[in-house]
Design an enzyme around this catalytic site. Structure first.
Site, PDB file in Angstrom:
ATOM      1  CG  HIS A 269      -1.959   0.978   1.322  1.00 21.54           C
ATOM      2  ND1 HIS A 269      -1.721   2.285   1.681  1.00 21.54           N
ATOM      3  CD2 HIS A 269      -3.303   0.889   1.101  1.00 21.54           C
ATOM      4  CE1 HIS A 269      -2.861   2.950   1.678  1.00 21.54           C
ATOM      5  NE2 HIS A 269      -3.834   2.130   1.322  1.00 21.54           N
TER       6      HIS A 269
ATOM      7  CG  ASP B 202       0.239  -2.468   6.147  1.00 25.06           C
ATOM      8  OD1 ASP B 202      -0.722  -2.548   6.937  1.00 25.06           O
ATOM      9  OD2 ASP B 202       0.163  -1.890   5.051  1.00 25.06           O
TER      10      ASP B 202
ATOM     11  CD  GLN C 219      -6.991  -4.601   3.925  1.00 25.17           C
ATOM     12  OE1 GLN C 219      -7.943  -5.346   4.147  1.00 25.17           O
ATOM     13  NE2 GLN C 219      -7.151  -3.318   3.636  1.00 25.17           N
TER      14      GLN C 219
ATOM     15  CE  LYS D  49      -7.623  -0.324   6.113  1.00 24.35           C
ATOM     16  NZ  LYS D  49      -8.494  -0.021   4.970  1.00 24.35           N
TER      17      LYS D  49
ATOM     18  CB  CYS E  82      -3.699   3.270  -1.694  1.00 23.18           C
ATOM     19  SG  CYS E  82      -4.868   4.600  -1.390  1.00 23.18           S
TER      20      CYS E  82
END
Length: 409
Positions: free
Chosen positions: A121, A198, A201, A224, A364
């Site tokens: 991302h 990261d 997700q 999220k 993104c």
């Protein structure tokens, strides 16, 4: 807790869009919020609203207890060793920027290397680009396999003794790939580099144990994972955070301020300058309670079944291209696709007319789009409240979309 019960907690799903029942398939962008989170935010503002850490009055004490209680919930959620390793931020983007600006800026020099992947991302690319420019370090990319997965052999070939930072998303927001971050962390550590994950997700969808992963930093967002917007987390190993300088300066994060110098509070507060995101943190705590009640293993299993079902249904749509691993077992709960020669924005517009909400664009991830040889894609993403019937509605709407543009052209 069955799917019917779960859906009852999400009032936003009980509406029509353009005359059709809402089918929300955009949880990778942001998830919907259960009443438990909404009511927690309402209760805070109605009964406990106060600044934290500063006042000794009752409201201040209640707000502080709830805020720091949320930090402990996060600690348990990711199995951090200490609450001092949990820093509240505005979200994944802020967390990654802080690691780059503080740890990266102070620990990189010319000749050092930063390693990321093509699938990252933008929030895990641009901060490292900027740090590389300012320090003289070199930014290198782990190549992707043909199906969008990462080969550990390629990781070993890319990470060198000059590598100081490896930063990789655990789950791709475009390809759905589940990356072997634990194994990548081991390779990074063998070369003396730190591992940044990261988790935007992954944290909402699967159990994360930072001690088992042995990552040095982990970033994720509350919105999220059925929590409020504007709140996120930066996890860091204590010995690294202790050596890092704050990125923001002001009230609350200080110990003593003199005319020409100042000292900082201990972890984690030295990174939380000013009035923190109190309601957001408390709401995130309620979101974690909800996810724990449902069970992360249950959520992961439900999404895996949905993804496998959707994969088979979508593959049957003529002219539809699915990006990422072609084995549903190797992907998380999202499917990115293009439909024949129809632009993804047009696909999303027609789907919206049918009440189906999907994402369209470059997500993104422009370097990945270039690698895919696609200017943009459409994406359907699934969460704990989605059903097979909604997948069927997506497929029906895609077939209508294809027929509509066939008639137009």
């Amino acid at each position: 807790m069955d799917i019917k019960t779960i859906r009852q907690y999400f009032p936003i799903l009980n509406q029509e869009v353009n005359g059709n029942p809402l089918v929300y398939l955009d949880s990778s962008a942001t998830s919907q919020k259960p009443v438990q989170v909404i009511e927690t935010l309402e209760k805070y503002y109605k009964q406990d609203n106060s600044n934290v850490h500063r006042g000794v009055h009752t409201l201040g004490t209640r707000a502080t207890d709830a805020y720091e209680g949320a930090r402990e919930k996060v600690r348990k959620f990711i199995n951090a060793k200490s609450m001092q390793e949990v820093i509240f931020t505005r979200g994944t983007t802020t967390s990654l920027n802080w690691v780059a600006q503080s740890y990266g800026r102070d620990n990189l020099k010319e000749g050092d290397e930063i390693v990321i992947t093509y699938m990252e991302h933008h929030s895990n690319i641009i901060p490292w680009q900027q740090v590389a420019k300012r320090t003289g370090a070199q930014l290198n990319y782990i190549p992707l396999q043909e199906d969008g997965t990462i080969s550990l052999d390629d990781v070993r070939a890319t990470v060198t003794p000059n590598t100081k930072i490896v930063s990789v998303m655990q789950v791709s927001n475009v390809l759905g790939s589940i990356n072997p971050v634990k194994e990548i962390a081991k390779i990074a550590h063998e070369h003396g580099a730190v591992m940044v994950v990261d988790g935007a997700q992954s944290a909402p969808h699967m159990k994360i144990d930072v001690q088992d992963l042995d990552c040095d930093f982990l970033a994720f967002s509350g919105h999220k994972m059925v929590g409020p917007t504007g709140i996120g987390v930066l996890y860091g190993k204590k010995h690294l955070l202790e050596k890092m300088e704050p990125v923001e300066f002001g009230g609350e994060m200080i110990d003593f301020v003199q005319l020409h110098d100042s000292t900082w509070k201990e972890l984690p507060w030295k990174f939380e300058g000013g009035t923190p995101i109190i309601a957001g943190a408390i709401g995130l705590g309620a979101a974690i309670d909800f996810l724990n009640e449902v069970g992360l293993e249950v959520i992961a299993d439900h999404e895996h079944k949905l993804t496998a079902y959707a994969f088979e249904k979508l593959k049957a749509v003529e002219g539809l291209t699915i990006y990422g691993p072609q084995d549903p077992a190797k992907r998380a709960g999202l499917i990115t696709f293009n439909l024949a020669d129809v632009h993804p924005h047009d696909v999303a517009t027609v789907l919206d007319a049918e009440g189906v909400a999907v994402r369209a664009g470059h997500h993104c991830a422009q370097p990945l789009m270039k690698w895919l040889k696609a200017s943009a894609t459409a994406r359907a993403s699934f969460y704990l409240y989605n059903t097979e019937e909604e997948i069927d509605k997506l497929v029906e709407a895609l077939i209508k979309t294809k027929e509509y543009f066939s008639d137009v052209f």
